[in-house]
Structure formats: C-alpha cells, structure tokens
Design a protein around this motif. Structure first.
Motif, PDB file in Angstrom:
ATOM      1  N   THR A 278      35.706  36.125  36.758  1.00  0.00           N
ATOM      2  CA  THR A 278      37.066  36.504  37.108  1.00  0.00           C
ATOM      3  C   THR A 278      37.120  38.021  37.259  1.00  0.00           C
ATOM      4  O   THR A 278      36.446  38.751  36.521  1.00  0.00           O
ATOM      5  N   VAL A 279      37.873  38.486  38.232  1.00  0.00           N
ATOM      6  CA  VAL A 279      37.963  39.915  38.515  1.00  0.00           C
ATOM      7  C   VAL A 279      39.421  40.311  38.730  1.00  0.00           C
ATOM      8  O   VAL A 279      40.254  39.490  39.087  1.00  0.00           O
ATOM      9  N   GLN A 280      39.678  41.593  38.498  1.00  0.00           N
ATOM     10  CA  GLN A 280      40.992  42.148  38.822  1.00  0.00           C
ATOM     11  C   GLN A 280      40.964  42.529  40.292  1.00  0.00           C
ATOM     12  O   GLN A 280      39.976  43.100  40.776  1.00  0.00           O
TER      13      GLN A 280
ATOM     14  N   ALA B  51      35.683  25.231  48.490  1.00  0.00           N
ATOM     15  CA  ALA B  51      35.169  25.129  47.125  1.00  0.00           C
ATOM     16  C   ALA B  51      34.138  26.227  46.894  1.00  0.00           C
ATOM     17  O   ALA B  51      33.430  26.634  47.807  1.00  0.00           O
ATOM     18  N   ALA B  52      34.077  26.686  45.652  1.00  0.00           N
ATOM     19  CA  ALA B  52      33.039  27.631  45.258  1.00  0.00           C
ATOM     20  C   ALA B  52      31.798  26.808  44.912  1.00  0.00           C
ATOM     21  O   ALA B  52      31.784  26.091  43.914  1.00  0.00           O
TER      22      ALA B  52
ATOM     23  N   PHE C 109      37.463  34.522  45.814  1.00  0.00           N
ATOM     24  CA  PHE C 109      38.267  33.302  45.711  1.00  0.00           C
ATOM     25  C   PHE C 109      39.566  33.565  44.967  1.00  0.00           C
ATOM     26  O   PHE C 109      39.580  34.309  43.985  1.00  0.00           O
ATOM     27  N   PHE C 110      40.633  32.924  45.415  1.00  0.00           N
ATOM     28  CA  PHE C 110      41.896  32.906  44.695  1.00  0.00           C
ATOM     29  C   PHE C 110      42.172  31.466  44.333  1.00  0.00           C
ATOM     30  O   PHE C 110      42.361  30.606  45.193  1.00  0.00           O
ATOM     31  N   GLU C 111      42.173  31.173  43.027  1.00  0.00           N
ATOM     32  CA  GLU C 111      42.407  29.823  42.532  1.00  0.00           C
ATOM     33  C   GLU C 111      43.847  29.752  42.028  1.00  0.00           C
ATOM     34  O   GLU C 111      44.209  30.436  41.067  1.00  0.00           O
TER      35      GLU C 111
ATOM     36  N   TRP D 100      41.758  35.425  40.445  1.00  0.00           N
ATOM     37  CA  TRP D 100      40.748  35.818  41.422  1.00  0.00           C
ATOM     38  C   TRP D 100      39.381  35.704  40.755  1.00  0.00           C
ATOM     39  O   TRP D 100      39.234  36.041  39.585  1.00  0.00           O
ATOM     40  N   PHE D 101      38.389  35.222  41.516  1.00  0.00           N
ATOM     41  CA  PHE D 101      37.022  35.219  40.980  1.00  0.00           C
ATOM     42  C   PHE D 101      36.002  35.382  42.101  1.00  0.00           C
ATOM     43  O   PHE D 101      36.299  35.164  43.273  1.00  0.00           O
ATOM     44  N   VAL D 102      34.824  35.783  41.691  1.00  0.00           N
ATOM     45  CA  VAL D 102      33.663  35.840  42.572  1.00  0.00           C
ATOM     46  C   VAL D 102      32.559  34.999  41.949  1.00  0.00           C
ATOM     47  O   VAL D 102      32.590  34.705  40.759  1.00  0.00           O
ATOM     48  N   GLU D 103      31.587  34.615  42.759  1.00  0.00           N
ATOM     49  CA  GLU D 103      30.423  33.913  42.249  1.00  0.00           C
ATOM     50  C   GLU D 103      29.365  34.941  41.899  1.00  0.00           C
ATOM     51  O   GLU D 103      29.042  35.800  42.714  1.00  0.00           O
TER      52      GLU D 103
END
Length: 97
Positions: free
Chosen positions: A10-12, A52-53, A75-77, A90-93
């Motif tokens: 998860t990221v800001q 999907a991630a 990604f925004f979930e 928000w997240f990145v892989e």
C-alpha cells in the motif's frame, strides 16, 4: 506499509480530483528501507481500466503510469463500504528481485 500479502504494497498517493469526477494520481510517496519518504512524480497516466493484480491479489482500477520514464501499474482498490471517509486504498505490486 504492506498489507497481508508480501507482494501487495500500500502506498500514499497524491491525487487530483477534477470537476468532471476523474481522479488523477500525480505522485506516489514510497517509504524506503530507512523509513524515509521518497516522492515519485507520475509523468503520465497512459490508461485506466478494471483489472486484477496478478501477483498481489485484489482488483480494482489499474492505472498504467509512467514514473521516471518507466511504465508500471498503480492500483486503486475501492472500499466495500458505501459510506464513511475511506473510499479505497492505493497499492503497487512489489517487484521481485
């Protein structure tokens, strides 16, 4: 900063909310190994779609972005709750070594 899945980080994200309702990510704030914030301006948003991630699990809006000349996904979930102040995360892989 990480959730339950080691591949999902998860990221800001600093976001522009336009009058037409579009949400445009402008900057990712990453916490490095020393705990310091590193700011990465988003050069360009190339595409937004539902996806999907693959590595991290979960799904939502997948933003294909360019940061420092390199294309990646953000990604925004969306939150399942229809009320309240938390609309999603928000997240990145995480990249594999």
């Amino acid at each position: 900063m990480t959730g339950g899945n080691a591949a999902k980080v998860t990221v800001q994200v600093m976001v522009e909310f336009r009058p037409d309702g579009f949400m445009i990510p402008r900057e990712i704030v990453w916490i490095d190994d020393s705990g310091e914030e590193v700011h990465y301006p988003i050069d360009r948003v190339r595409e937004v779609c539902q996806a999907a991630a693959q590595k991290a699990g979960g799904q939502g809006d997948r933003y294909t972005i360019v940061v420092n000349g390199r294309e990646t996904y953000l990604f925004f979930e969306r939150s399942a709750s229809l009320s309240g102040r938390v609309i999603g995360t928000w997240f990145v892989e995480r990249r594999s070594a």
